[in-house]
Design a protein around this motif. Sequence first.
Motif, PDB file in Angstrom:
ATOM      1  N   UNK A 157       0.994  -1.182   0.018  1.00  0.00           N
ATOM      2  CA  UNK A 157       0.108   0.096  -0.222  1.00  0.00           C
ATOM      3  C   UNK A 157       0.931   1.284   0.079  1.00  0.00           C
ATOM      4  N   UNK A 158       0.628   1.993  -0.958  1.00  0.00           N
ATOM      5  CA  UNK A 158       1.513   3.095  -1.176  1.00  0.00           C
ATOM      6  C   UNK A 158       1.050   4.666  -0.837  1.00  0.00           C
ATOM      7  N   UNK A 159       1.353   4.915   0.217  1.00  0.00           N
ATOM      8  CA  UNK A 159       1.121   6.339   0.824  1.00  0.00           C
ATOM      9  C   UNK A 159       1.761   7.607   0.316  1.00  0.00           C
ATOM     10  N   UNK A 160       2.951   7.278  -0.581  1.00  0.00           N
ATOM     11  CA  UNK A 160       3.925   8.239  -0.999  1.00  0.00           C
ATOM     12  C   UNK A 160       3.262   8.906  -2.150  1.00  0.00           C
ATOM     13  N   UNK A 161       2.472   8.185  -2.861  1.00  0.00           N
ATOM     14  CA  UNK A 161       1.604   8.875  -3.947  1.00  0.00           C
ATOM     15  C   UNK A 161       0.046   8.681  -4.081  1.00  0.00           C
ATOM     16  N   UNK A 162      -0.400   9.780  -4.378  1.00  0.00           N
ATOM     17  CA  UNK A 162      -1.841   9.673  -4.395  1.00  0.00           C
ATOM     18  C   UNK A 162      -2.624   9.277  -3.243  1.00  0.00           C
ATOM     19  N   UNK A 163      -1.935   9.517  -2.021  1.00  0.00           N
ATOM     20  CA  UNK A 163      -2.506   9.491  -0.699  1.00  0.00           C
ATOM     21  C   UNK A 163      -2.892   8.070  -0.403  1.00  0.00           C
ATOM     22  N   UNK A 164      -2.393   7.147  -1.166  1.00  0.00           N
ATOM     23  CA  UNK A 164      -2.528   5.717  -0.994  1.00  0.00           C
ATOM     24  C   UNK A 164      -2.621   4.895  -1.780  1.00  0.00           C
ATOM     25  N   UNK A 165      -3.348   3.592  -1.927  1.00  0.00           N
ATOM     26  CA  UNK A 165      -3.644   2.802  -3.002  1.00  0.00           C
ATOM     27  C   UNK A 165      -2.533   2.010  -3.599  1.00  0.00           C
ATOM     28  N   UNK A 166      -2.978   1.169  -4.146  1.00  0.00           N
ATOM     29  CA  UNK A 166      -1.935   0.188  -4.935  1.00  0.00           C
ATOM     30  C   UNK A 166      -1.486   0.397  -6.158  1.00  0.00           C
ATOM     31  N   UNK A 167      -0.205   0.454  -6.552  1.00  0.00           N
ATOM     32  CA  UNK A 167       0.106   0.362  -7.937  1.00  0.00           C
ATOM     33  C   UNK A 167      -0.264  -0.971  -8.729  1.00  0.00           C
ATOM     34  N   UNK A 168      -0.240  -0.820 -10.012  1.00  0.00           N
ATOM     35  CA  UNK A 168      -0.861  -1.913 -10.759  1.00  0.00           C
ATOM     36  C   UNK A 168       0.340  -2.796 -10.709  1.00  0.00           C
ATOM     37  N   UNK A 169       1.716  -2.469 -10.960  1.00  0.00           N
ATOM     38  CA  UNK A 169       2.752  -3.444 -10.723  1.00  0.00           C
ATOM     39  C   UNK A 169       3.700  -3.174  -9.560  1.00  0.00           C
ATOM     40  N   UNK A 170       4.111  -4.161  -8.877  1.00  0.00           N
ATOM     41  CA  UNK A 170       4.867  -3.828  -7.721  1.00  0.00           C
ATOM     42  C   UNK A 170       6.350  -3.859  -7.870  1.00  0.00           C
ATOM     43  N   UNK A 171       6.788  -4.157  -9.211  1.00  0.00           N
ATOM     44  CA  UNK A 171       8.121  -3.852  -9.427  1.00  0.00           C
ATOM     45  C   UNK A 171       8.424  -2.527 -10.070  1.00  0.00           C
ATOM     46  N   UNK A 172       9.348  -1.948  -9.853  1.00  0.00           N
ATOM     47  CA  UNK A 172       9.484  -0.297 -10.615  1.00  0.00           C
ATOM     48  C   UNK A 172       9.918  -0.544 -11.925  1.00  0.00           C
ATOM     49  N   UNK A 209     -12.608  -1.253   4.537  1.00  0.00           N
ATOM     50  CA  UNK A 209     -13.090   0.056   4.559  1.00  0.00           C
ATOM     51  C   UNK A 209     -12.123   1.209   4.207  1.00  0.00           C
ATOM     52  N   UNK A 210     -10.799   0.963   4.591  1.00  0.00           N
ATOM     53  CA  UNK A 210      -9.514   1.919   4.106  1.00  0.00           C
ATOM     54  C   UNK A 210      -9.508   1.742   2.582  1.00  0.00           C
ATOM     55  N   UNK A 211      -9.604   0.350   2.136  1.00  0.00           N
ATOM     56  CA  UNK A 211      -9.363   0.540   0.754  1.00  0.00           C
ATOM     57  C   UNK A 211     -10.449   1.133  -0.168  1.00  0.00           C
ATOM     58  N   UNK A 212     -11.659   0.822   0.402  1.00  0.00           N
ATOM     59  CA  UNK A 212     -12.972   1.197  -0.467  1.00  0.00           C
ATOM     60  C   UNK A 212     -12.692   2.751  -0.284  1.00  0.00           C
ATOM     61  N   UNK A 213     -12.581   3.510   0.700  1.00  0.00           N
ATOM     62  CA  UNK A 213     -12.489   4.888   1.084  1.00  0.00           C
ATOM     63  C   UNK A 213     -11.593   5.522  -0.221  1.00  0.00           C
ATOM     64  N   UNK A 214     -10.350   5.020  -0.094  1.00  0.00           N
ATOM     65  CA  UNK A 214      -9.317   5.272  -1.097  1.00  0.00           C
ATOM     66  C   UNK A 214      -9.886   5.367  -2.455  1.00  0.00           C
ATOM     67  N   UNK A 215     -10.513   4.448  -2.911  1.00  0.00           N
ATOM     68  CA  UNK A 215     -10.963   4.019  -4.291  1.00  0.00           C
ATOM     69  C   UNK A 215     -12.150   5.053  -4.637  1.00  0.00           C
ATOM     70  N   UNK A 216     -12.898   5.234  -3.697  1.00  0.00           N
ATOM     71  CA  UNK A 216     -14.088   6.471  -3.744  1.00  0.00           C
ATOM     72  C   UNK A 216     -13.437   7.754  -3.816  1.00  0.00           C
ATOM     73  N   UNK A 217     -12.657   8.087  -2.914  1.00  0.00           N
ATOM     74  CA  UNK A 217     -11.979   9.354  -2.729  1.00  0.00           C
ATOM     75  C   UNK A 217     -10.843   9.813  -3.771  1.00  0.00           C
ATOM     76  N   UNK A 218     -10.426   8.706  -4.485  1.00  0.00           N
ATOM     77  CA  UNK A 218      -9.540   8.997  -5.517  1.00  0.00           C
ATOM     78  C   UNK A 218     -10.031   9.306  -6.742  1.00  0.00           C
ATOM     79  N   UNK A 219     -11.415   8.803  -6.994  1.00  0.00           N
ATOM     80  CA  UNK A 219     -12.142   9.282  -8.177  1.00  0.00           C
ATOM     81  C   UNK A 219     -12.351   8.224  -9.052  1.00  0.00           C
TER      82      UNK A 219
END
Length: 395
Positions: A157-172, A209-219
């Motif tokens: 879970x990535x708080x360093x960008x977009x205030x949270x959420x998962x990136x599609x890929x986990x390898x940079x 709840x945390x994940x859903x709220x991020x999905x909704x809050x991020x648009x």
Amino acid sequence: MRFTHLVISSLTFIQSLALDLDTSDSKSICKAASTIAQGALHYYDGSEYGGSVGCFKPPYYWWEYGVAFGSLIKYQHLCEDNTHENLVYNAIVSQMGDDKNYQPTNQSNTEGNDDQATWGLTVLEAAENGFKSPEQDGHPSWTQLAKNVFDAIYKRWDEDSCNGGLRWQYEESRGGYNYKATVANANLFQMSARLARLTGETKYVDSAKEIYNWILGSGLAHEGEWGIEVYDGSYTDDNCTDVTKVLWTYNYGVLLAGTAYLYDVTKDEEWKDRTSKIISGSQILYNNTVLYERACQTYDICNTDQRVFKAIYARYLAIAAKLIPDTAETVKGLIEPSAEAAAQSCSGGSDGVTCGLNWNIDGWDGKYGLGEQLSALEIIQNLLVTDRDGPKKHN
């Protein structure tokens, strides 16, 4: 099923083999589902000499293998037919990886968060439907395997960008690392809701709840006039301010099942309301009452992945009807016409029962593949979802 070119002299014979489906008769439904499931396994590599257990033939990707085995677990439960049980069991055990979290070394160059979570959802199907236990062979339980997958993904879970959420890929180093895909986040949300229901552990309610709220809050999901719309994702380059507003069936399906599971856990009417609104919003995905992958079918450009999206939507739309009976009539109205349309599309190939992609036309459209088979399988077998026991839960 395998495609071979038809010759004119065989057309009458092929038409006689087309699937016959009575949507009110469980025997008819399961006969059709059995034929389609067997067709899907024609693409499986693990039963052939030199093949890899747990893998389908190219051009299919590892995540779609997980979808396929989940569909076959569901088939076994809904149609009470264990014909494929050992094949499926050996396949999903073979792919768990050294750390027992579905990060096998044979997929280390391609696996993303959404792929891994798809397999997590597959083992949850096994746990909830009483599938053959891996513990007898010294492996962790299906529930423990699902927990392992969840833990591996949630720590990203990535708080360093977009205030949270998962990136599609986990390898940079991989393309898509800068994309926060809805499916990756919605898969994790659904896993969390299902683990909450299966284990009774409140930490999974909190994370859901945390994940859903991020999905909704991020648009990535938006409540509009006709219901909740579910979009595809957004880029970290602009801090996820520009949402990719493409509508795919599987994003709707994964998200609505998560809200339905969470309602069953919490009995909070808010989650029931959200489920109903996502179902309402998903009706934009239909063409004359028949499910249609609008974003690609409209232009006849559906790629290998996109051809299986309807299978995912159908599976999760149906489970909502089981978990929230108030939605059952609406769901039936969305599934039944599409099941009839899918069955009549399964009239192609040299066997006369190969399923097509476009269910809106009369007969087979000439398309074929694993995705087409799984989509038809899920929309048809899930006619039975309210007639069978629901998924197991914590007592």
